[in-house]
Enzyme design. Structure first.
Site: not given
Ligand code: CA
Length: 723
Positions: A211, A269, A334, A577
């Site tokens: 998340g 996460t 990311d 994704v």
């Molecule tokens: Ca990520």
């Protein structure tokens, strides 16, 4: 989804007929009676530690605690693999991405599908023993960055453990599939999801969550496997420093942050790798990126932002911190370090005499293959396993990346960065063969156009990357688009960790190919985004077998035996994704459909998949585009922030969820009831009315109508050119 449920009901009703007709390959969904179930299914800690004593089973997510995904089975080998055939298959009642690794215990296969459903089937026939649906509300899917996937279960002492998309940890009776206990592991005020497999360690079930792209604070929890009681929790990023820190180490970690990160979670996460090391009695977790991605809006005065993008070692009994190694300090791209962790004992420092060392093998999103001493957390070596341009290397002394000075987009304009957020290697499990000494990595080559927006406001209902989502979108200039599409590729890389170099590679037309399995039969198995399931010689990369799976295959394969006969199985079904978000780029391996199935193979298997029904080709019939350029630009910005995460980049769906350019509601004012009020909430399309105004919703529609007309005129243009 309702249609899927009806399909399943119909199947259950006609179950008897199906069993009669298809009983040879046994792929009916008709449950067996209780008396046919096995009397007891137990898996103990000692059994997982000594998993090599029972090579016919696949007892935990990565087969053994070392998570090498290497099987000592060799009945199927590189010489006879060409004779592999389908033994059985099971059709699933979902059409979303399938990422799960099945477990096999004494002839029973347990696995999960999208929406966190659990199945137990006869591992020799595929015949359904039981299934369990945790009934995840479809609307919770809007909180999932990366499809409503699930990567697997744990089994221990007669119970099956699964984490659900909406944050529950569930224990089921392995014999009957009946609920034993469930615990909510998250605060539902925040947009947490669970997609990763739990691991059982010393009587506790360990589970993390995802998340970071929606503003959450990462942690991993341990629950008593018998009672479901919370035993410990380790937060990966510090909370509000005005409040007491949950662990002393978080006081240190807080010094590596600036601003008010806790207000929007901070990310970090633990959404995939949680690995237990019985030799050193440590748990290693892979920690994800900071949230938002852009440091300027997460930790404006810099700082390393511990423990984002790190591997952290914890005490398995208490969850106390032991050591960490941060792969990407102060991440902007990311670059999760959440990807699979493999434990191995290898002569990692060949230049220093080749002493055997206990190491972690890690090939995270950032494109470097790391070898880390797992006793101390120090870096032994790191080299890029594919093309990267964000860093020129990893400094062996400090363990820190040598960053390319032009990679930091919060400081100004930058060229496309490779890898992009898809990662050079994501969740698709790699494997490591101690026989060949090679790691088999499903590699993605996908860059990304990062740009920092002038301002960024956190939104409760949107993607919160902290980047300019319009700049990140696919440009419509034909030449630029062609160049981008040409640059997007994938490959299966066999990597020699000791020499830190490639041994061989198989090029793929596109990225997002499947996880790998290595076996003592000198084989590597991998599914592909183009819809094949294949076997290669592990030492040379020579292709020895290929099967038409009719759908993209992403999940990690397994192998096992029933009554002395070896099987190879893989969960098939395109999603995740990449096809959800990447738009046109996701067609790089072809327009693969989702056909969700468990497939099992053996030498001489004769089962056949039914022919695919013909593809329906919908017609583009948008209303004329009459909006002003300003209105369309406004719509594009709102679409990219709120809609692209499910309906695809620049209004091109990868095929999992509706392509809005084809929507009948473009001509109809129900559009507003759907977009703002949640008219289709029960199907998973939540209302965005809190943050998307009537004017914004109209602008989104103008943008989608514009894009539909743009597509139509290009299609007509191409058709005319062909005549
Ligand atoms: Ca990520």
């Amino acid at each position: 989804m309702e249609r899927d449920a009806k399909r399943l009901m119909q199947k259950l009703k006609v179950g008897v007929a199906v069993v009669l007709i298809l009983w040879v390959c046994g792929h009916s969904l008709a449950p067996q009676t209780r008396s046919q179930l096995r009397p007891s299914i137990k898996v103990t800690d000692a059994q997982i530690v000594h998993a090599d004593d029972q090579p016919g089973n696949w007892l935990s997510y990565g087969r053994t605690y070392s998570e090498q995904r290497f099987s000592p089975l060799k009945q199927i080998d590189y010489k006879n693999a060409a004779r592999l055939g389908l033994a059985w298959y099971v059709d699933l009642d979902t059409n979303r991405g399938q990422e799960a690794t099945p477990l096999v215990v004494d002839g029973v296969m347990y696995f999960t599908s999208a929406w966190s459903k659990v199945f137990a089937v006869n591992a020799a026939t595929g015949r359904l023993l039981w299934s369990y649906d945790p009934k995840v509300p479809k609307a919770w899917g809007a909180n999932a960055c990366c499809d409503v996937v699930n990567r697997g279960i744990a089994i221990w002492q007669g119970k099956v453990y699964v984490g659900t998309l909406d944050g529950r940890l569930i224990a089921l009776d392995a014999n009957s599939g009946k609920l034993v206990w469930q615990q909510l592991t998250i605060d539902p005020q925040w947009r947490y999801t669970i997609t990763g497999a739990p691991r059982v360690v010393k009587g506790n079930v360990l589970i993390g969550n995802g998340g970071a792209e929606f503003g959450v604070r990462g942690y991993v929890s341990a629950y008593d496997a018998t009672t479901g009681k919370l035993i410990w929790r380790f937060y990966t990023v510090p909370g509000d420093p005005a409040k007491p820190f949950e662990q002393p180490i978080l006081e240190q970690a807080a010094k590596t942050w600036s601003g008010q990160w806790w207000k929007i979670g901070g990310g970090g996460t633990v959404w995939d790798a949680i690995v237990y090391d019985p030799e050193l009695d440590l748990v290693y977790i892979g920690v994800g990126n900071g949230g938002p991605w852009n440091e300027k809006y997460r930790s404006p005065k810099g700082g390393e932002n511990l423990f984002t993008c790190s591997i952290v070692a914890l005490n398995p009994d208490t969850g106390q911190y032991v050591w960490h190694y941060q792969e990407v300090p102060d991440d902007d791209w990311d670059y999760d370090s959440a990807e699979q962790i493999i434990l191995a004992d290898i002569p990692a420092d060949i230049t220093m005499g080749g002493k055997i060392r206990k190491v972690i093998l890690h090939a995270p999103k950032d494109g470097f293959f790391y070898i880390i001493d797992r006793e101390t957390g120090t870096l032994i070596s790191a080299k890029p396993f594919t093309f990267v341009n964000w860093a020129t290397g990893i400094d062996p002394k400090t363990g820190r990346p040598i960053e390319n000075p032009t990679a930091r987009y919060p400081r100004g304009e930058v060229p496309p960065i490779v890898p992009g957020p898809v990662g050079a290697h994501s969740w698709q499990p790699m494997s490591y063969s101690p026989l060949t000494g090679l790691a088999y990595i499903p590699v993605n080559d996908v860059g990304f156009n990062f740009k920092s927006p002038d301002d960024f406001e956190f939104k409760d209902e949107a993607l919160n990357f902290g980047i300019d989502m319009v700049a990140a979108g696919m440009p419509q200039d034909a030449k630029i688009k062609r160049a981008i599409l040409d640059s997007v590729k994938g490959k299966l890389v066999a990597w020699d960790p000791i020499r830190q170099q490639q041994a061989w590679a198989v090029e793929r037309p596109g990225p997002w190919n499947g996880g790998t399995l290595a076996t003592a039969g000198n084989l590597v198995f991998e599914g592909t985004a183009a819809g094949r399931f294949e076997a290669y010689r592990a030492d040379t990369g020579e292709k020895v077998w290929s099967f038409d799976a009719q759908t993209g295959v992403m999940a990690g394969p397994v192998t096992y035996t029933v009554k002395g006969e070896q099987y190879v199985a893989v969960l098939a079904g395109w999603g995740g994704v990449f096809p959800l978000v990447a738009g046109e780029v996701s067609f790089k391996s072809g327009r693969v459909r989702n056909v969700s199935r468990m497939l099992a193979f053996k030498i001489g298997g004769t089962a056949k998949l039914p022919a695919l029904p013909p593809l329906e080709t919908p017609q583009l019939q948008p209303p004329p585009s009459t909006a002003s350029a300003d209105e369309i630009r406004r719509g594009e910005a709102v679409y990219q922030r709120f809609c692209s995460g499910c309906h695809g980049d620049v209004a091109v769906s990868g095929g999992l969820l509706p392509d809005l350019r084809y929507s009948a509601f473009l001509k109809n004012d129900k559009w507003f009831a759907i977009v703002r009020d949640g008219l289709l909430k029960s199907e998973g399309m939540v209302g965005f009315g809190k943050e998307v105004s009537q004017q914004d919703a109209a602008a989104i529609r103008s943008y989608v109508i514009f894009r539909a007309n743009q597509t139509l005129s290009k299609k007509n243009h191409t058709a005319n050119a062909e005549h």
